[in-house]
Design a protein around this motif. Structure first.
Motif, PDB file in Angstrom:
ATOM      1  N   THR A 233      -9.256   7.406   1.774  1.00 49.64           N
ATOM      2  CA  THR A 233      -9.892   7.411   3.103  1.00 49.64           C
ATOM      3  C   THR A 233      -9.696   8.713   3.896  1.00 49.64           C
ATOM      4  O   THR A 233     -10.459   8.976   4.811  1.00 49.64           O
ATOM      5  CB  THR A 233      -9.317   6.288   4.000  1.00 49.64           C
TER       6      THR A 233
ATOM      7  N   ASN B 138     -10.436   4.631  12.029  1.00 49.22           N
ATOM      8  CA  ASN B 138     -11.747   4.209  12.520  1.00 49.22           C
ATOM      9  C   ASN B 138     -11.566   3.449  13.843  1.00 49.22           C
ATOM     10  O   ASN B 138     -11.048   2.337  13.846  1.00 49.22           O
ATOM     11  CB  ASN B 138     -12.391   3.317  11.448  1.00 49.22           C
TER      12      ASN B 138
ATOM     13  N   VAL C 182     -20.546  -1.547   2.108  1.00 46.77           N
ATOM     14  CA  VAL C 182     -20.603  -0.780   3.356  1.00 46.77           C
ATOM     15  C   VAL C 182     -20.521   0.721   3.047  1.00 46.77           C
ATOM     16  O   VAL C 182     -21.196   1.531   3.684  1.00 46.77           O
ATOM     17  CB  VAL C 182     -19.466  -1.210   4.313  1.00 46.77           C
ATOM     18  N   TYR C 183     -19.744   1.074   2.052  1.00 45.05           N
ATOM     19  CA  TYR C 183     -19.612   2.481   1.658  1.00 45.05           C
ATOM     20  C   TYR C 183     -20.979   3.048   1.228  1.00 45.05           C
ATOM     21  O   TYR C 183     -21.401   4.110   1.706  1.00 45.05           O
ATOM     22  CB  TYR C 183     -18.609   2.597   0.507  1.00 45.05           C
TER      23      TYR C 183
ATOM     24  N   GLY D 223     -22.351   1.109  10.945  1.00 43.94           N
ATOM     25  CA  GLY D 223     -21.318   0.074  10.851  1.00 43.94           C
ATOM     26  C   GLY D 223     -21.919  -1.317  10.949  1.00 43.94           C
ATOM     27  O   GLY D 223     -23.096  -1.515  10.603  1.00 43.94           O
TER      28      GLY D 223
ATOM     29  N   MET E 299     -14.854  -7.635   5.198  1.00 41.18           N
ATOM     30  CA  MET E 299     -15.766  -6.550   4.803  1.00 41.18           C
ATOM     31  C   MET E 299     -15.948  -6.471   3.296  1.00 41.18           C
ATOM     32  O   MET E 299     -14.989  -6.614   2.548  1.00 41.18           O
ATOM     33  CB  MET E 299     -15.195  -5.219   5.302  1.00 41.18           C
TER      34      MET E 299
ATOM     35  N   THR F 221       0.859  -1.189   0.000  1.00 40.21           N
ATOM     36  CA  THR F 221       0.000   0.000   0.000  1.00 40.21           C
ATOM     37  C   THR F 221       0.887   1.227   0.000  1.00 40.21           C
ATOM     38  O   THR F 221       2.122   1.106  -0.060  1.00 40.21           O
ATOM     39  CB  THR F 221      -0.955  -0.010   1.214  1.00 40.21           C
TER      40      THR F 221
ATOM     41  N   TRP G 105      -2.261   6.230  -1.514  1.00 43.54           N
ATOM     42  CA  TRP G 105      -3.507   5.482  -1.715  1.00 43.54           C
ATOM     43  C   TRP G 105      -4.413   5.657  -0.499  1.00 43.54           C
ATOM     44  O   TRP G 105      -5.602   5.943  -0.620  1.00 43.54           O
ATOM     45  CB  TRP G 105      -3.248   3.987  -1.958  1.00 43.54           C
ATOM     46  N   ILE G 106      -3.842   5.472   0.677  1.00 45.72           N
ATOM     47  CA  ILE G 106      -4.679   5.506   1.890  1.00 45.72           C
ATOM     48  C   ILE G 106      -5.275   6.908   2.068  1.00 45.72           C
ATOM     49  O   ILE G 106      -6.474   7.062   2.317  1.00 45.72           O
ATOM     50  CB  ILE G 106      -3.877   5.076   3.139  1.00 45.72           C
TER      51      ILE G 106
ATOM     52  N   ARG H 253     -14.152  10.055   2.643  1.00 46.21           N
ATOM     53  CA  ARG H 253     -14.945  10.050   1.404  1.00 46.21           C
ATOM     54  C   ARG H 253     -16.423   9.779   1.672  1.00 46.21           C
ATOM     55  O   ARG H 253     -17.290  10.272   0.968  1.00 46.21           O
ATOM     56  CB  ARG H 253     -14.377   9.023   0.411  1.00 46.21           C
TER      57      ARG H 253
ATOM     58  N   CYS I 131     -19.821  -0.046  15.405  1.00 45.66           N
ATOM     59  CA  CYS I 131     -19.454   1.375  15.324  1.00 45.66           C
ATOM     60  C   CYS I 131     -20.578   2.305  15.757  1.00 45.66           C
ATOM     61  O   CYS I 131     -20.377   3.501  15.931  1.00 45.66           O
ATOM     62  CB  CYS I 131     -19.001   1.717  13.907  1.00 45.66           C
TER      63      CYS I 131
ATOM     64  N   LEU J  88     -20.077  -7.027   6.879  1.00 46.43           N
ATOM     65  CA  LEU J  88     -19.009  -6.585   7.776  1.00 46.43           C
ATOM     66  C   LEU J  88     -19.077  -7.452   9.022  1.00 46.43           C
ATOM     67  O   LEU J  88     -19.924  -7.248   9.888  1.00 46.43           O
ATOM     68  CB  LEU J  88     -19.195  -5.087   8.118  1.00 46.43           C
TER      69      LEU J  88
ATOM     70  N   SER K 163      -7.078  -4.109   2.255  1.00 46.66           N
ATOM     71  CA  SER K 163      -8.330  -3.389   2.037  1.00 46.66           C
ATOM     72  C   SER K 163      -9.078  -3.130   3.344  1.00 46.66           C
ATOM     73  O   SER K 163     -10.032  -2.352   3.373  1.00 46.66           O
ATOM     74  CB  SER K 163      -9.229  -4.144   1.056  1.00 46.66           C
TER      75      SER K 163
ATOM     76  N   ILE L 180      -5.863  -1.112   7.008  1.00 41.68           N
ATOM     77  CA  ILE L 180      -5.432   0.295   6.991  1.00 41.68           C
ATOM     78  C   ILE L 180      -6.496   1.240   7.556  1.00 41.68           C
ATOM     79  O   ILE L 180      -6.206   2.399   7.851  1.00 41.68           O
ATOM     80  CB  ILE L 180      -5.085   0.739   5.554  1.00 41.68           C
ATOM     81  N   LEU L 181      -7.732   0.726   7.685  1.00 40.18           N
ATOM     82  CA  LEU L 181      -8.852   1.603   8.046  1.00 40.18           C
ATOM     83  C   LEU L 181      -9.006   1.831   9.546  1.00 40.18           C
ATOM     84  O   LEU L 181      -9.667   2.774   9.959  1.00 40.18           O
ATOM     85  CB  LEU L 181     -10.168   1.006   7.540  1.00 40.18           C
TER      86      LEU L 181
ATOM     87  N   ALA M  96     -15.193   6.986   9.942  1.00 39.57           N
ATOM     88  CA  ALA M  96     -14.797   5.802   9.169  1.00 39.57           C
ATOM     89  C   ALA M  96     -13.913   6.185   7.993  1.00 39.57           C
ATOM     90  O   ALA M  96     -12.837   5.595   7.798  1.00 39.57           O
ATOM     91  CB  ALA M  96     -16.028   5.056   8.685  1.00 39.57           C
TER      92      ALA M  96
HETATM   93  N1  COA Z   1      -3.550   0.161  -0.788  1.00 42.40           N
HETATM   94  C1  COA Z   1      -3.431   0.092  -2.123  1.00 42.40           C
HETATM   95  N2  COA Z   1      -4.383  -0.442  -2.907  1.00 42.40           N
HETATM   96  C2  COA Z   1      -5.500  -0.908  -2.313  1.00 42.40           C
HETATM   97  C3  COA Z   1      -5.683  -0.866  -0.924  1.00 42.40           C
HETATM   98  C4  COA Z   1      -4.641  -0.304  -0.154  1.00 42.40           C
HETATM   99  N3  COA Z   1      -4.717  -0.204   1.196  1.00 42.40           N
HETATM  100  N4  COA Z   1      -6.870  -1.407  -0.629  1.00 42.40           N
HETATM  101  C5  COA Z   1      -7.446  -1.774  -1.778  1.00 42.40           C
HETATM  102  N5  COA Z   1      -6.598  -1.480  -2.805  1.00 42.40           N
HETATM  103  C6  COA Z   1      -6.799  -1.724  -4.236  1.00 42.40           C
HETATM  104  C7  COA Z   1      -7.681  -2.902  -4.517  1.00 42.40           C
HETATM  105  O1  COA Z   1      -6.929  -4.107  -4.473  1.00 42.40           O
HETATM  106  C8  COA Z   1      -8.169  -2.579  -5.903  1.00 42.40           C
HETATM  107  O2  COA Z   1      -7.186  -2.927  -6.811  1.00 42.40           O
HETATM  108  P1  COA Z   1      -7.577  -3.620  -8.208  1.00 42.40           P
HETATM  109  O3  COA Z   1      -8.406  -2.596  -8.911  1.00 42.40           O
HETATM  110  O4  COA Z   1      -6.245  -3.863  -8.832  1.00 42.40           O
HETATM  111  O5  COA Z   1      -8.322  -4.846  -7.846  1.00 42.40           O
HETATM  112  C9  COA Z   1      -8.274  -1.054  -5.900  1.00 42.40           C
HETATM  113  O6  COA Z   1      -7.452  -0.612  -4.797  1.00 42.40           O
HETATM  114  C10 COA Z   1      -9.652  -0.541  -5.715  1.00 42.40           C
HETATM  115  O7  COA Z   1     -10.243  -1.247  -4.641  1.00 42.40           O
HETATM  116  P2  COA Z   1     -11.681  -0.938  -4.132  1.00 42.40           P
HETATM  117  O8  COA Z   1     -12.027  -1.864  -3.028  1.00 42.40           O
HETATM  118  O9  COA Z   1     -12.622  -0.844  -5.303  1.00 42.40           O
HETATM  119  O10 COA Z   1     -11.446   0.530  -3.562  1.00 42.40           O
HETATM  120  P3  COA Z   1     -12.499   1.572  -3.115  1.00 42.40           P
HETATM  121  O11 COA Z   1     -12.311   2.818  -3.872  1.00 42.40           O
HETATM  122  O12 COA Z   1     -13.874   0.984  -3.031  1.00 42.40           O
HETATM  123  O13 COA Z   1     -12.036   1.866  -1.614  1.00 42.40           O
HETATM  124  C11 COA Z   1     -12.524   1.331   0.660  1.00 42.40           C
HETATM  125  C12 COA Z   1     -12.002   0.825  -0.679  1.00 42.40           C
HETATM  126  C13 COA Z   1     -12.436   0.190   1.666  1.00 42.40           C
HETATM  127  C14 COA Z   1     -11.667   2.489   1.114  1.00 42.40           C
HETATM  128  C15 COA Z   1     -14.009   1.796   0.470  1.00 42.40           C
HETATM  129  O14 COA Z   1     -14.760   0.796  -0.172  1.00 42.40           O
HETATM  130  C16 COA Z   1     -14.662   2.146   1.766  1.00 42.40           C
HETATM  131  O15 COA Z   1     -14.328   3.127   2.379  1.00 42.40           O
HETATM  132  N6  COA Z   1     -15.666   1.363   2.228  1.00 42.40           N
HETATM  133  C17 COA Z   1     -16.273   1.586   3.502  1.00 42.40           C
HETATM  134  C18 COA Z   1     -15.384   0.974   4.535  1.00 42.40           C
HETATM  135  C19 COA Z   1     -15.691   1.409   5.930  1.00 42.40           C
HETATM  136  O16 COA Z   1     -15.589   2.555   6.249  1.00 42.40           O
HETATM  137  N7  COA Z   1     -16.018   0.430   6.779  1.00 42.40           N
HETATM  138  C20 COA Z   1     -16.247   0.637   8.138  1.00 42.40           C
HETATM  139  C21 COA Z   1     -17.594   1.201   8.332  1.00 42.40           C
HETATM  140  S1  COA Z   1     -17.941   1.297  10.016  1.00 42.40           S
END
Ligand code: COA
Length: 327
Positions: free
Chosen positions: A37, A284, A222-223, A315, A217, A28, A32-33, A259, A113, A192, A153, A156-157, A256
């Motif tokens: 996020t 989070n 969830v988003y 959550g 998750m 990662t 990206w993070i 975005r 959550c 989740l 995925s 990191i959150l 969370a």
């Molecule tokens: N670092 C780098 N790349 C990452 C990554 C990370 N930490 N996590 C995922 N990726 C990659 C994926 O593997 C994917 O790659 P691919 O296209 O080659 O397959 C790409 O990034 C996109 O992944 P995707 O899951 O579609 O990303 P996203 O834009 O949907 O973001 C979250 C992922 C998790 C940030 C987003 O879905 C989210 O915020 N969801 C809600 C989560 C949450 O808040 N949960 C708790 C609620 S209480």
């Protein structure tokens, strides 16, 4: 009788882990993070720190701020999905002993959550009904122990931390917890969750923990849920209480993902500045995120007697809800 917040406190572990540090062992990057996020760092509990350790420090700070003695607490409600022990005893009982709250009942509250929002409303009900004078509501979490550190995925959150409020019965200044909405969409429970380790799918003796014992998750699902319920709960609380958004000083959403908050602000046509955020520093922290934010805001003197605050949780469950608070 009102249910007024008379003290607030928080604690986050000393160890601060940046995105760059995670990127040393995980595929990662800080870029990206941050861009997906808003998170820059998270605090991680020391190996000898469990949820009760974090919760007890936050609670002691809330008690001190409120001027309420440990012996005056009638009930401890501790919201956590990462208890000290699997189910028994409650982490609330461990905190009750640690603080010397010898007259308090103690129980854990599991609404992930949204746990703190549920806890505040339960404290509201007890104090309004005259069944308790002082209720300690705690959110304490150590998600670093239940995330899969090889799954970029999810891991990191999350971060570790605790926050607490003392809710006290008080007479008529129009302050305190005014209204709450508590909801659940159990049909989406498996978007989740921790698939293994509970009574649905136990881990037999001798079998090694596999990835299914950690948090899993469906991030996209969830988003979408989070954005829609954040908007829904804000609207419901405003409508039910005949308030316009201009009359609200702060919205304190579950921390969370930036975005999620930006998308909800846009959809509800509410300026982003109304939303208090600190997920940049703590990520989070589940049930702890709202009380940590409230404590930070209180110390920064953003909250004054009579300030109007909406707390919104969402959550796992999928549970969600919110409180309207007149500070
Ligand atoms: N670092 C780098 N790349 C990452 C990554 C990370 N930490 N996590 C995922 N990726 C990659 C994926 O593997 C994917 O790659 P691919 O296209 O080659 O397959 C790409 O990034 C996109 O992944 P995707 O899951 O579609 O990303 P996203 O834009 O949907 O973001 C979250 C992922 C998790 C940030 C987003 O879905 C989210 O915020 N969801 C809600 C989560 C949450 O808040 N949960 C708790 C609620 S209480």
């Amino acid at each position: 009788m009102e249910a007024r917040i008379t003290g607030v406190g928080s604690y986050t572990p000393e160890r601060r882990v940046t995105n760059d540090e995670l990127a040393q062992t995980l595929d990662t990057s800080d870029e990206w993070i941050r861009s997906h996020t808003g998170i820059r760092a998270r605090h991680i509990a020391a190996p000898n720190e469990a949820a009760s350790d974090l919760g007890a420090i936050a609670s002691a700070r809330a008690l001190e701020a409120s001027g309420v003695g440990p012996g005056e607490i009638d009930l401890i409600l501790l919201a956590t999905s990462t208890p000290d022990y699997q189910g028994l005893p409650s982490t609330a009982s461990v905190v009750q002993d640690r603080l010397g709250c010898e007259n308090a009942g103690a129980m854990d509250l599991v609404a992930a959550c949204t746990g703190f929002v549920y806890g505040l409303e339960t404290a509201h009900a007890y104090t309004r009904a005259g069944l308790a004078r002082h209720v300690l509501v705690v959110g304490a979490e150590v998600y670093s122990r239940i995330v899969d550190w090889s799954d970029r995925s999810t891991c990191i959150l999350f971060g570790d931390g605790a926050g607490a409020c003392v809710v006290s019965a008080a007479e008529g200044e129009g302050r305190g917890i005014v209204d709450s909405v508590l909801k659940s969409r159990g049909s989406d429970a498996e978007s989740l969750y921790r698939p293994r380790g509970g009574t649905r799918s136990p881990l037999p003796a001798g079998e090694r923990a596999d990835r299914d014992t950690y948090l899993k998750m469906d991030g996209r699902r969830v988003y979408v849920f989070a954005v829609s319920v954040l908007v829904d709960i804000i609207r419901r609380l405003l409508e039910r209480n005949n308030l316009s958004i201009d009359e609200v000083d702060y919205i304190v959403p579950h921390q969370a993902n930036m975005r999620i908050i930006e998308a909800a602000a846009k959809r509800a046509d509410i300026p982003l500045e109304k939303f208090y955020t600190n997920l940049q520093e703590y990520a989070n922290t589940s049930a702890a995120s709202i009380p940590i934010a409230l404590d930070e805001m209180n110390r920064a003197e953003l909250l004054h007697p009579g300030s109007t605050v909406l707390t919104i949780g969402f959550g796992a469950g999928l549970a969600y809800g919110g409180n309207l608070i007149r500070w």
